[in-house]
Enzyme design. Structure first.
Site, short mmCIF file in Angstrom:
data_model
loop_
_atom_site.label_atom_id
_atom_site.label_comp_id
_atom_site.label_asym_id
_atom_site.label_seq_id
_atom_site.Cartn_x
_atom_site.Cartn_y
_atom_site.Cartn_z
N GLY A 189 -0.35 2.16 -21.10
CA GLY A 189 0.60 2.29 -20.00
C GLY A 189 -0.03 2.64 -18.68
O GLY A 189 -0.69 3.67 -18.57
N SER A 190 0.13 1.81 -17.67
CA SER A 190 -0.62 2.01 -16.44
C SER A 190 -0.19 1.02 -15.36
O SER A 190 0.82 0.34 -15.49
CB SER A 190 -2.12 1.88 -16.71
N ARG A 191 -1.04 0.88 -14.31
CA ARG A 191 -0.71 0.01 -13.18
C ARG A 191 -1.99 -0.51 -12.55
O ARG A 191 -3.03 0.15 -12.59
CB ARG A 191 0.09 0.80 -12.15
#
Length: 232
Positions: A189-191
């Site tokens: 989970g990240s960007r």
């Protein structure tokens, strides 16, 4: 033989970075199954999710000059002008930024949005806020990459999220990357933010689904009027 070949094409490779996690979840599932069968089934489900998370499918990347492809699978969460991280050395003037948010169900192998030479890699420790928040660009753990391209200098920033705890880089300073090449991975989970010169026309809107190495985020050779978007 054609049936076997067809089945093989449906099997998505798993990135080696995931092997140790998959093995760990599998062993834990066996232990849980020995303790109590329902817990074991839960463990095997989590193991299957881990295999899915670390998938590394092949991508078909458009190769025309001037195109900027998505560095990540996920949802376009932000489009606008923002000051890039200081470690990139791009100055304190706002630049065009496109952010792609990756949930825990998206493929997390990241790909280069443009071809060019890597001028700089910079890691900055930080917090683990929800990566979908604008504040995450400043406060969260991140790894920044500056690329010298035919369109100018482009910044690519991997940002750890609420669940992510490790950013992995596959490249080094001075190397040349091709558009769509794998350059890193973020766990759980990240960007990813892309900082672009003002001369490049953004071609996506907030909420759009992006596929790493395939979806065109921006086009330096676009002659059409700026696009508008609607959701529904």
């Amino acid at each position: 033989m054609s049936v076997i070949a067809s089945l093989r094409r449906q099997v998505v490779p798993v990135h080696p970075e995931g092997y140790v996690f998959i093995a760990g979840f599998f062993v834990a599932a066996l232990v849980l199954d020995w303790l109590w069968s329902p817990l074991g089934w839960l463990g095997f489900i989590v193991t299957a999710w881990c295999v899915y998370f670390f998938r590394d499918p092949k991508r078909v990347t458009p190769m025309r000059d001037g195109l900027v492809v998505s560095p990540a699978d996920g949802t376009v969460s932000s489009v606008g002008f923002f000051v890039p991280p200081p470690e990139l050395g791009l100055g304190d003037r706002p630049m065009q930024r496109i952010s792609v948010f990756m949930s825990v169900f998206d493929c997390h192998v990241n790909r280069a949005p443009l071809s060019g030479r890597i001028l700089k890699l910079a890691y900055k420790p930080g917090l683990f806020l929800n990566a979908d928040l604008d504040k995450a660009s400043e406060d969260n753990e991140r790894s920044s990459m500056l690329i010298e391209t035919s369109l100018g200098r482009v910044g690519v920033v991997q940002i750890a999220g609420l669940v992510a705890r490790r950013i992995v880089s596959f490249v080094r300073e001075g190397e040349t990357v091709g558009v769509g090449d794998r350059f890193g991975l973020i766990r759980f989970g990240s960007r990813v933010d892309v900082y672009l010169p003002d001369t490049i026309r953004v071609m996506v809107g907030i909420g759009a689904t992006a596929i790493a190495g395939e979806t065109v985020l921006a086009d330096a050779r676009a002659v059409e009027a700026p696009r508008s978007f609607k959701a529904g």
